[in-house]
Design a protein around this motif. Structure first.
Motif, PDB file in Angstrom:
ATOM      1  N   GLN A 102      26.868  26.984  29.251  1.00  0.00           N
ATOM      2  CA  GLN A 102      27.573  27.758  30.277  1.00  0.00           C
ATOM      3  C   GLN A 102      26.618  28.585  31.117  1.00  0.00           C
ATOM      4  N   LEU A 106      26.733  30.264  35.541  1.00  0.00           N
ATOM      5  CA  LEU A 106      26.753  31.664  35.992  1.00  0.00           C
ATOM      6  C   LEU A 106      26.449  31.729  37.489  1.00  0.00           C
ATOM      7  N   LEU A 109      22.842  32.748  39.693  1.00  0.00           N
ATOM      8  CA  LEU A 109      21.763  32.935  38.712  1.00  0.00           C
ATOM      9  C   LEU A 109      20.451  32.301  39.200  1.00  0.00           C
ATOM     10  N   VAL A 174      33.648  29.660  32.674  1.00  0.00           N
ATOM     11  CA  VAL A 174      32.801  30.512  33.512  1.00  0.00           C
ATOM     12  C   VAL A 174      33.179  30.325  34.984  1.00  0.00           C
ATOM     13  N   GLN A 178      34.657  32.982  37.629  1.00  0.00           N
ATOM     14  CA  GLN A 178      34.024  33.175  38.944  1.00  0.00           C
ATOM     15  C   GLN A 178      35.077  33.248  40.057  1.00  0.00           C
ATOM     16  N   LYS A 305      29.040  38.435  40.280  1.00  0.00           N
ATOM     17  CA  LYS A 305      28.025  38.625  39.238  1.00  0.00           C
ATOM     18  C   LYS A 305      28.518  39.287  37.953  1.00  0.00           C
ATOM     19  N   TRP A 308      28.638  37.417  34.560  1.00  0.00           N
ATOM     20  CA  TRP A 308      27.511  37.256  33.624  1.00  0.00           C
ATOM     21  C   TRP A 308      27.744  38.027  32.325  1.00  0.00           C
ATOM     22  N   GLU A 312      27.972  36.910  28.303  1.00  0.00           N
ATOM     23  CA  GLU A 312      26.638  37.105  27.722  1.00  0.00           C
ATOM     24  C   GLU A 312      26.594  36.854  26.215  1.00  0.00           C
ATOM     25  N   ILE A 320      20.098  33.546  28.849  1.00  0.00           N
ATOM     26  CA  ILE A 320      20.266  34.041  30.219  1.00  0.00           C
ATOM     27  C   ILE A 320      18.945  34.614  30.748  1.00  0.00           C
TER      28      ILE A 320
END
Ligand code: LMR
Length: 328
Positions: A102, A106, A109, A174, A178, A305, A308, A312, A320
């Motif tokens: 995943q 992100l 990134l 993810v 978003q 963002k 993220w 995590e 990451i």
């Protein structure tokens, strides 16, 4: 008598050699969901050419493009049943088997494809190829497609423009988060259905690479494409542990080498298509390009963002951080 035994031995060895001469080659099925004029489509055909040239009569590769054999909903299950031997889903489509991949979803990134490539080739990136081994899936390598753009039936310049609109997404939590982050409505659908969903306006928009927007003609049914480069769409070439272990070591090495060489070609095509397919779409005048100002782009970054931190823990901060370090 000795003579009779010698004769029998000769006949037996003739039978054995004629048997192997007429033995059916082992078929390696390679199924994918995109068109042939794409990085993945061309990579698969190159792999076929190399394997059949290097192991003539022993192995054949049958390539099934455009979700003809298996699609997004069943290709990994089919792989584990050995109904297909190689598939190359986008990195967004493995979350049932590992959460670590995943990281590639992100938003904002990776700065560019060079950074994506550096991360994939890093120690951390190479380790991710083994992240599904316990599930019976073997990662053979990465393949590029490119950076994703947003498209819709209306111009999307600021995050507010996406609010309330339905977007087709790949099956990734993810990517869902978003779109949630800009108050849009993400809808998980297989790639083969996207064109019709957009054409009938069941869905307002989607995100994809220039190559997929071009080869699937999404630009003919979307009035605007925002050049956002907000994320990456790349692939992992995978096989099953069952199939891979069944290959004799020397054959496996030749097959792996052929795959690696086909990937080099696929990546060259991916790099070329980011410019070429983009230009072909602009030349068609079917869809209008929306360029973001620095301020507008920052608004998308700020809105998306926070995703993220949400993921995590399941992706791993180490993963990451390693991905971020690839930006230089
Ligand atoms: C998509 O579903 O949009 C892409 O993953 C298709 C592909 O394989 O490039």
């Amino acid at each position: 008598s000795i003579k009779a035994t010698a004769k029998l031995t000769a006949i037996a060895s003739m039978l054995v050699s004629s048997f192997s001469a007429f033995a059916e080659p082992v078929e390696i099925k390679f199924s994918h969901v995109v068109a042939e004029n794409t990085p993945k489509g061309q990579m698969a055909l190159k792999f076929k050419e190399l394997v059949e040239q290097r192991l003539p009569g022993e192995y054949t590769v049958s390539v099934f493009p455009s979700s003809q054999l298996f699609g997004d909903n069943n290709e990994l299950a089919a792989l584990l049943l050995n109904d297909v031997q190689i598939v190359a889903p986008s990195l967004s489509k493995f979350e049932r088997y590992t959460k670590k991949l995943q990281v590639f979803d992100l938003p904002f990134l990776f700065e560019d494809m060079a950074a994506v490539d550096r991360f994939q080739q890093s120690e951390e990136g190479q380790k991710l190829l083994n992240s599904m081994n316990r599930k019976g899936i073997v990662g053979l390598g990465y393949l590029h497609n490119g950076m994703k753009q947003f498209s819709a039936h209306a111009p999307l310049s600021t995050p507010g423009d996406a609010s309330g609109k339905k977007f087709r997404i790949m099956a990734s939590d993810v990517i869902a988060a978003q779109f949630d982050a800009v108050k849009a409505i993400p809808v998980k659908k297989p790639f083969s259905e996207v064109f019709t969903l957009l054409q009938t306006r069941a869905i307002d928009g989607q995100e994809n690479t220039w190559s997929n927007i071009y080869s699937m003609k999404f630009y003919e049914v979307q009035s605007h494409i925002t050049e956002s480069n907000h994320g990456v769409l790349d692939y992992m070439l995978v096989t099953s542990n069952t199939f891979w272990k069944s290959l004799p070591k020397d054959k496996r090495e030749i097959i792996k080498k052929s795959l690696d060489e086909a990937v080099v070609l696929g990546n060259e095509i991916a790099a070329a298509k980011e410019g070429e397919d983009r230009q072909a779409i602009l030349d068609s005048k079917r869809s209008e390009l929306v360029s973001l100002t620095a301020v507008q782009r920052q608004q998308w970054v700020d809105a998306m963002k926070p995703v993220w931190t949400k993921f995590e823990a399941q992706i791993g901060k180490d993963v990451i951080d390693a991905a971020q370090a690839a930006n230089k």
